[in-house]
Design an enzyme around this catalytic site. Structure first.
Site, PDB file in Angstrom:
ATOM      1  N   GLU A 147     -15.799  45.329  57.587  1.00 37.64           N
ATOM      2  CA  GLU A 147     -14.508  45.677  58.502  1.00 37.64           C
ATOM      3  C   GLU A 147     -14.702  45.580  59.736  1.00 37.64           C
ATOM      4  OE1 GLU A 147     -11.955  48.175  55.696  1.00 37.64           O
ATOM      5  OE2 GLU A 147     -13.365  49.436  56.829  1.00 37.64           O
ATOM      6  N   HIS A 185     -16.926  54.459  57.310  1.00 37.95           N
ATOM      7  CA  HIS A 185     -15.663  53.891  57.598  1.00 37.95           C
ATOM      8  C   HIS A 185     -15.588  53.843  59.153  1.00 37.95           C
ATOM      9  CE1 HIS A 185     -11.459  53.118  58.510  1.00 37.95           C
ATOM     10  NE2 HIS A 185     -11.696  52.560  57.368  1.00 37.95           N
ATOM     11  N   GLY A 189      -5.983  48.144  61.058  1.00 40.27           N
ATOM     12  CA  GLY A 189      -4.710  48.641  61.124  1.00 40.27           C
ATOM     13  C   GLY A 189      -3.981  48.031  62.295  1.00 40.27           C
ATOM     14  N   GLY A 191      -6.376  49.107  53.886  1.00 40.09           N
ATOM     15  CA  GLY A 191      -5.653  50.370  54.261  1.00 40.09           C
ATOM     16  C   GLY A 191      -4.141  50.556  54.165  1.00 40.09           C
ATOM     17  N   GLY A 192      -3.590  50.011  55.388  1.00 42.65           N
ATOM     18  CA  GLY A 192      -1.981  50.134  55.230  1.00 42.65           C
ATOM     19  C   GLY A 192      -1.505  49.708  54.063  1.00 42.65           C
ATOM     20  N   LYS A 246      -6.372  57.070  53.442  1.00 42.93           N
ATOM     21  CA  LYS A 246      -6.475  57.630  54.599  1.00 42.93           C
ATOM     22  C   LYS A 246      -5.940  58.953  54.571  1.00 42.93           C
ATOM     23  CE  LYS A 246      -7.396  53.349  56.853  1.00 42.93           C
ATOM     24  NZ  LYS A 246      -7.520  52.754  57.996  1.00 42.93           N
ATOM     25  N   ASN A 260      -7.520  52.350  50.297  1.00 41.27           N
ATOM     26  CA  ASN A 260      -8.019  53.462  51.114  1.00 41.27           C
ATOM     27  C   ASN A 260      -6.765  54.177  51.901  1.00 41.27           C
ATOM     28  OD1 ASN A 260      -9.101  55.555  52.980  1.00 41.27           O
ATOM     29  ND2 ASN A 260      -9.820  53.823  54.211  1.00 41.27           N
ATOM     30  N   GLU A 315     -13.611  54.353  61.175  1.00 39.49           N
ATOM     31  CA  GLU A 315     -12.856  55.777  61.750  1.00 39.49           C
ATOM     32  C   GLU A 315     -13.663  56.943  61.830  1.00 39.49           C
ATOM     33  OE1 GLU A 315      -9.389  55.253  59.339  1.00 39.49           O
ATOM     34  OE2 GLU A 315      -8.691  53.443  60.401  1.00 39.49           O
ATOM     35  N   SER A 357      -6.743  44.839  57.973  1.00 38.35           N
ATOM     36  CA  SER A 357      -5.487  43.945  57.861  1.00 38.35           C
ATOM     37  C   SER A 357      -5.110  43.093  56.720  1.00 38.35           C
ATOM     38  CB  SER A 357      -5.068  43.356  59.154  1.00 38.35           C
ATOM     39  OG  SER A 357      -5.010  44.231  60.257  1.00 38.35           O
TER      40      SER A 357
HETATM   41  P1  PGA Z   1      -6.092  48.398  57.313  1.00 39.13           P
HETATM   42  O1  PGA Z   1      -7.302  49.437  57.087  1.00 39.13           O
HETATM   43  O2  PGA Z   1      -5.905  47.529  55.971  1.00 39.13           O
HETATM   44  O3  PGA Z   1      -4.910  49.266  57.462  1.00 39.13           O
HETATM   45  O4  PGA Z   1      -6.141  47.505  58.327  1.00 39.13           O
HETATM   46  C1  PGA Z   1      -8.579  48.870  56.485  1.00 39.13           C
HETATM   47  C2  PGA Z   1      -9.444  49.852  56.260  1.00 39.13           C
HETATM   48  O5  PGA Z   1      -9.569  50.947  57.253  1.00 39.13           O
HETATM   49  O6  PGA Z   1     -10.187  50.276  55.373  1.00 39.13           O
END
Ligand code: PGA
Length: 249
Positions: free
Chosen positions: A165, A93, A171, A231-232, A11, A9, A95, A210
């Protein structure tokens, strides 16, 4: 056996050029033995679709409209996403839930909208830190799942994916332990299996929050963790490829 799946992802990151470079690097090292998906920002989807054509990589949107068509300024429909090469979409998600006020009801409407438009939803669920500390993890996750089951039924999960999640792990660099995640994954699967054993057995439940090359192996060793929503680390081709390799083993 459920085939592992790793979803990146991106973002709201990257430029046209950096997105192209990242995707090319992932395609060049495409790993066997798993399904692989990336979620580019809407505006890069068309370009990404061209790039992944000759590969096995699929595209997922990060979000979609809860309506099929009409006067909804700024929105993108499931049908448009399908036309531009997406097979899947994230729905709910954290966010979207926390920063953009998407309630369980809106998430459920988006889930149905995805299915109606021909996209398979990846439903994201997870508790906040306060909820975990209050011992409400199971309750919160089940409530999020229930709202979708109520409108989409178990049939809605036949082609879908669930991503657990925990909000506090997204993050932050602080992942849930493999055991913490496995407990929730087992709960999600058994709730769906109550409705349909076949769906419960088949559905892929991803972990997100993470995920890094350092913790991927341990997470993927769990019976009910079928892959990851990353994500990251998905913005770094090397790290993302290492996570894919860990999932394929
Ligand atoms: P992250 O994000 O791996 O940066 O923690 C995961 C996500 O938001 O799907």
């Amino acid at each position: 056996m459920r085939k592992p799946l790793v979803v990146g992802n991106w973002k709201m990151n990257g430029s046209r050029e950096s997105a192209r470079d990242l995707l090319r690097a992932v395609i060049a090292k495409e790993t066997e033995g798993l399904d692989l998906m990336v979620c580019p920002p809407f505006i890069f989807i068309d370009m990404a679709a061209e790039l992944v054509k000759a590969s096995g990589i699929e595209l997922a949107a990060q979000n979609l409209a809860s309506h099929q068509v009409g006067a909804f300024t700024g929105e993108v429909s499931a049908e448009m996403l399908v036309e531009f090469g997406c097979s899947h979409t994230l729905v709910g998600h954290s966010e979207r839930r926390v920063l953009f006020g998407e309630t369980d009801e809106i998430v459920a409407a988006k889930f149905v909208s995805a299915l109606n438009g021909g996209l398979a939803p990846i439903l994201c669920v997870g508790e906040s830190l306060a909820q975990r500390e209050a011992g409400e993890t199971d309750l919160v996750v089940m409530q999020q799942l229930e709202e979708v089951l109520k409108v989409a039924g178990i049939a809605g999960f036949e082609r879908s994916i669930v991503a657990y999640e925990p909000v506090w792990a997204i993050g932050t660099g602080k992942s849930a332990t493999a055991e913490e995640a496995e407990t929730v994954h087992r709960l999600i699967r058994s709730r769906l299996a109550e409705e349909s054993k076949q769906v419960g057995d088949k559905i892929r439940v991803l972990y997100g929050g993470s995920v890094k090359p350092e913790n991927a192996k341990e997470l993927f060793a769990m019976d009910n963790i079928d892959g990851a929503l990353v994500g990251g680390a998905s913005l770094d081709a090397k790290a993302f490829i290492e996570i894919c390799e860990a999932a394929a083993k």
